[in-house]
Design a protein around this motif. Sequence first.
Motif, short mmCIF file in Angstrom:
data_model
loop_
_atom_site.label_atom_id
_atom_site.label_comp_id
_atom_site.label_asym_id
_atom_site.label_seq_id
_atom_site.Cartn_x
_atom_site.Cartn_y
_atom_site.Cartn_z
N LYS A 9 -26.75 11.04 18.30
CA LYS A 9 -26.43 9.68 18.74
C LYS A 9 -24.95 9.37 18.54
O LYS A 9 -24.31 8.73 19.39
CB LYS A 9 -27.30 8.65 18.02
CG LYS A 9 -28.71 8.62 18.54
CD LYS A 9 -29.54 7.54 17.86
CE LYS A 9 -30.94 7.49 18.44
NZ LYS A 9 -31.76 6.44 17.85
N ILE A 12 -23.05 10.95 21.36
CA ILE A 12 -23.28 10.20 22.61
C ILE A 12 -22.50 8.89 22.62
O ILE A 12 -21.90 8.52 23.64
CB ILE A 12 -24.79 9.96 22.83
CG1 ILE A 12 -25.51 11.29 23.05
CG2 ILE A 12 -25.03 9.01 24.00
CD1 ILE A 12 -27.03 11.22 22.97
N TYR A 15 -19.02 9.64 23.36
CA TYR A 15 -18.94 9.97 24.79
C TYR A 15 -18.83 8.70 25.63
O TYR A 15 -17.95 8.58 26.49
CB TYR A 15 -20.19 10.79 25.15
CG TYR A 15 -20.45 11.01 26.61
CD1 TYR A 15 -19.73 11.95 27.33
CD2 TYR A 15 -21.45 10.30 27.28
CE1 TYR A 15 -19.99 12.18 28.66
CE2 TYR A 15 -21.72 10.52 28.61
CZ TYR A 15 -20.99 11.47 29.30
OH TYR A 15 -21.25 11.68 30.63
N ILE A 74 -28.95 5.18 25.76
CA ILE A 74 -29.65 6.44 25.61
C ILE A 74 -31.09 6.25 26.09
O ILE A 74 -31.80 5.40 25.57
CB ILE A 74 -29.62 6.90 24.13
CG1 ILE A 74 -28.18 7.10 23.66
CG2 ILE A 74 -30.45 8.17 23.95
CD1 ILE A 74 -28.03 7.30 22.17
N VAL A 89 -28.85 9.90 29.54
CA VAL A 89 -28.14 8.66 29.26
C VAL A 89 -27.80 7.97 30.58
O VAL A 89 -27.71 8.62 31.62
CB VAL A 89 -26.86 8.90 28.41
CG1 VAL A 89 -27.22 9.57 27.09
CG2 VAL A 89 -25.83 9.71 29.16
N ILE A 113 -21.33 18.69 23.51
CA ILE A 113 -21.94 18.76 24.84
C ILE A 113 -21.56 20.11 25.47
O ILE A 113 -20.38 20.43 25.59
CB ILE A 113 -21.48 17.60 25.73
CG1 ILE A 113 -21.89 16.26 25.09
CG2 ILE A 113 -22.06 17.74 27.14
CD1 ILE A 113 -21.24 15.04 25.74
N LYS A 116 -22.84 18.84 31.30
CA LYS A 116 -23.08 17.48 31.79
C LYS A 116 -23.45 17.63 33.27
O LYS A 116 -22.68 18.16 34.06
CB LYS A 116 -21.81 16.64 31.67
CG LYS A 116 -21.85 15.33 32.45
CD LYS A 116 -20.52 14.60 32.36
CE LYS A 116 -20.54 13.34 33.20
NZ LYS A 116 -19.44 12.43 32.88
#
Length: 124
Positions: A9, A12, A15, A74, A89, A113, A116
């Motif tokens: 998390k 993310i 990100y 998320i 996401v 990551i 993607k």
Amino acid sequence: MDKTLEDLKAVILAYFDALNRSDAELLGSVFHDKALYASTTGGDIRFWSMEHYLPIVAARPAPASRGEVNNGRIVSITIAGPDAATAIVQMTLLGRDYTDILSFVRQDGRWRIAAKVFDSTPKP
């Protein structure tokens, strides 16, 4: 909360923040050096390396500077094993609604990551 889930998390959220601020340095830190970027938007399928993708992010106006709110959410996280995970996401950015499928690897204790894959549509 499970430490693995907390760590994923955090990546993310960084990100989302990096995309909203067009912060290529922060964005680069959440991607593995060999990560793949793939877009299927509008049937125009693209595969890019991080060397190609990050300068594009750096050159675009930051959504935050245009008053856009970081609305990333998320949808799901799946832990596939001790060193592999995926997340779905969603966010709205620069007038488009995005759904991203992020694949993660943990290397040297750090989640990043690895790929993607995403699609987007114009925001209604």
